[in-house]
Design a protein around this motif. Sequence first.
Motif, short mmCIF file in Angstrom:
data_model
loop_
_atom_site.label_atom_id
_atom_site.label_comp_id
_atom_site.label_asym_id
_atom_site.label_seq_id
_atom_site.Cartn_x
_atom_site.Cartn_y
_atom_site.Cartn_z
N LEU A 268 36.64 34.34 3.70
CA LEU A 268 37.86 33.54 3.52
C LEU A 268 38.91 33.72 4.60
O LEU A 268 39.86 32.95 4.64
CB LEU A 268 38.46 33.79 2.12
N ASP A 269 38.74 34.68 5.48
CA ASP A 269 39.71 34.81 6.56
C ASP A 269 39.33 34.03 7.81
O ASP A 269 40.01 34.10 8.84
CB ASP A 269 39.93 36.29 6.91
N VAL A 270 38.24 33.29 7.73
CA VAL A 270 37.87 32.39 8.84
C VAL A 270 39.04 31.43 9.08
O VAL A 270 39.69 30.99 8.13
CB VAL A 270 36.59 31.61 8.47
N TYR B 229 31.50 35.62 -0.80
CA TYR B 229 32.37 34.48 -0.46
C TYR B 229 33.74 34.97 0.02
O TYR B 229 34.30 34.45 0.98
CB TYR B 229 32.53 33.54 -1.65
N GLU B 230 34.27 35.97 -0.66
CA GLU B 230 35.61 36.46 -0.28
C GLU B 230 35.64 36.94 1.17
O GLU B 230 36.65 36.79 1.85
CB GLU B 230 36.05 37.59 -1.22
N LEU C 7 31.82 27.49 5.19
CA LEU C 7 31.44 27.67 3.79
C LEU C 7 30.42 26.63 3.34
O LEU C 7 29.62 26.89 2.44
CB LEU C 7 32.67 27.65 2.89
N LYS C 8 30.45 25.45 3.93
CA LYS C 8 29.40 24.47 3.62
C LYS C 8 28.05 24.98 4.12
O LYS C 8 27.05 24.90 3.42
CB LYS C 8 29.74 23.10 4.21
N SER D 45 27.03 27.94 1.85
CA SER D 45 26.63 27.52 0.50
C SER D 45 25.26 26.84 0.54
O SER D 45 24.42 27.05 -0.34
CB SER D 45 27.67 26.57 -0.09
N HIS D 46 25.06 26.02 1.56
CA HIS D 46 23.78 25.33 1.71
C HIS D 46 22.67 26.37 1.87
O HIS D 46 21.60 26.27 1.24
CB HIS D 46 23.86 24.43 2.94
N ALA E 151 22.80 29.57 0.92
CA ALA E 151 22.68 30.37 -0.29
C ALA E 151 21.83 29.66 -1.33
O ALA E 151 20.98 30.26 -1.99
CB ALA E 151 24.08 30.68 -0.85
N PRO F 187 41.47 28.43 9.34
CA PRO F 187 41.48 27.25 8.45
C PRO F 187 40.67 26.07 8.98
O PRO F 187 39.97 25.41 8.21
CB PRO F 187 42.96 26.90 8.33
N LEU G 281 37.01 26.87 8.24
CA LEU G 281 36.60 27.46 6.96
C LEU G 281 35.67 26.54 6.17
O LEU G 281 34.65 26.97 5.65
CB LEU G 281 37.85 27.82 6.14
N GLN G 282 36.03 25.26 6.10
CA GLN G 282 35.21 24.34 5.32
C GLN G 282 33.79 24.27 5.88
O GLN G 282 32.81 24.38 5.14
CB GLN G 282 35.83 22.94 5.30
#
Lengths: 339, 339
Positions: free
Chosen positions: B134-136, B130-131, B145-146, B149-150, B152, B138, B141-142
């Motif tokens: 995190l530089d994607v 995940y870390e 990561l959605k 996460s989906h 994963a 802003p 980013l959401q």
Amino acid sequence: MNNDYAVPEAAKPAASVDISFFAEQINKTLSTISYGDNPVELYEPIRYIMQLGGKRLRPLVTLLAGYLFQDDVQKCLKPACGVEVFHNFTLLHDDLMDKAPLRRGQPTVHEKWNNNIAILSGDVMMVKAYELFLDVEPAKLQKVLKLFSHCAAAVCEGQQLDMNFETSDFTTIEDYLHMITLKTAVLLGFSLELGAVLNGAPENDALLLKNFGIKVGIAFQLRDDLLDVYGEQDKFGKQVGGDILADKKTFLLLTAIDQANQSQKEVLTRYKNQTIYSGQEKVQEFTQIYNELNIRAQTEDKINSYFEEAIQSLNAVNAPEARKAMLRNLALQLMERES
Amino acid sequence: MNNDYAVPEAAKPAASVDISFFAEQINKTLSTISYGDNPVELYEPIRYIMQLGGKRLRPLVTLLAGYLFQDDVQKCLKPACGVEVFHNFTLLHDDLMDKAPLRRGQPTVHEKWNNNIAILSGDVMMVKAYELFLDVEPAKLQKVLKLFSHCAAAVCEGQQLDMNFETSDFTTIEDYLHMITLKTAVLLGFSLELGAVLNGAPENDALLLKNFGIKVGIAFQLRDDLLDVYGEQDKFGKQVGGDILADKKTFLLLTAIDQANQSQKEVLTRYKNQTIYSGQEKVQEFTQIYNELNIRAQTEDKINSYFEEAIQSLNAVNAPEARKAMLRNLALQLMERES
């Protein structure tokens, strides 16, 4: 995760609120989270461990910290629940690693299902924890997730150190305080910092609240160590002397070893990995040495010192006194608990 | 994680590049990631498994997908490595759950260290994955990561289904295809979508690339099933017939069971959980039935059908043909591999 669950209606507190208002918001929000359905072996354990209850302390302080800076804590709700899901994920995997049979009086996930299900449902819980952070406003999302990830890695480091200590003969009091800081205190610190950041606190206030949480967390764990020996059996939820019987390196034991004379040291080391003495005898002999060395008062001094530091940090936060009082009282309750 | 590592200098490809340029970027970036240091028991296994190598297929296609839309793939590099770290995290925990002794010819983490270290270093690897996202920027980013996460969670679901199938007598071909889609294919699909999204592809092209990855992933797994039976021992890395010996429900076995006559069905079920027959005999008898039922050609048809679908998706992507050719050739190589 199904994200289209209903948003709780009244996350904006009335003019005069008490802590139960925030606790209710947490419970409402937690009850609306749908983790997933198929395969059922993966998601049922998540619902199971989340429904075992607990104090919901971490999400509660996130809301209380947020409330210091804005009336409306709506935007803190889901991330606060993310912290609670992450906390329960750590309990699930820790119980597996520690081979613990019970959690909150109920069978642990690896006992009720099996080890593989405990590993994998824990893994997906961590994903779900991250997902609960993803609705944070774009401008803050990176910062919040960096803080969370840093904290999550630290909690894993703390658990690894705790496992290392089980087989190490060279654990110092300093090592121990470092371990409980990582394993227990940083997540409480993050929970507070999170609410502050989400509700627009100045950086300095967010850091003061983080420090408040870390210091309360350390004091809380030391109080746990103390209750293991000096708690009243009928009030303390676990077996008194459990840490002594399990050869657990607590603040009390490490302080005693540090200060023991030769004959006391012999007693404290004689029992290691031994089953030839009755448990009761071991607990009595250790407690007697703790009494001789005044370990109870020394531990209480240490707890008070951390607690004092915590309160000073809270006092320095620039926020309405009545709101800070809720956090102060909660911390006091944690210190006065007998279980 | 220490994020202040050097950014590779030349992530912008020269006018004429081939796939090795991108592979080099991946390896350079992976080599600069510092996962953490203390406690060493937590972080050494991460470095160990990451250094075992592998094709780095997933981060590679992230860059190739990004290159379809922009010359510069710089912003894809760290998230691409996040995918690779996540992939290796799943290998680490899957090997533990499957009690696998070897990974890429070397001892698995739980064998080299122990089960608890495998659990906990895996956990912290997911945090590190995940870390790396995190530089994607802003604004994206959401979304990223959605999607991650989906994906994963889906990979965990696939692993759970795979474990369920081991003890189930009612696995259908459809169930199996669903399982390998989740366990193997969606991560390849996400890897491609990721590069597209990061480099500004239109939504439709990103979805076409995702579908390309999913379909290639399914075809790849079916090819793996096929090689287990029809691969040449000296080229195939594993023991030929390994899936048959392990009673693994592959596409070949499930198709054979589906089409077997009574006497063939008896042979296919007779061996279950049996050790009375020599391994060689079992592999021979199963292979003979597969031959009788023309399972090889049927599997090849299925592979070709998924591969065709994949290529059609890629063809429909609005990007320079020469750049798409790199992805097409890579997919072809995967299909033609003999190990």
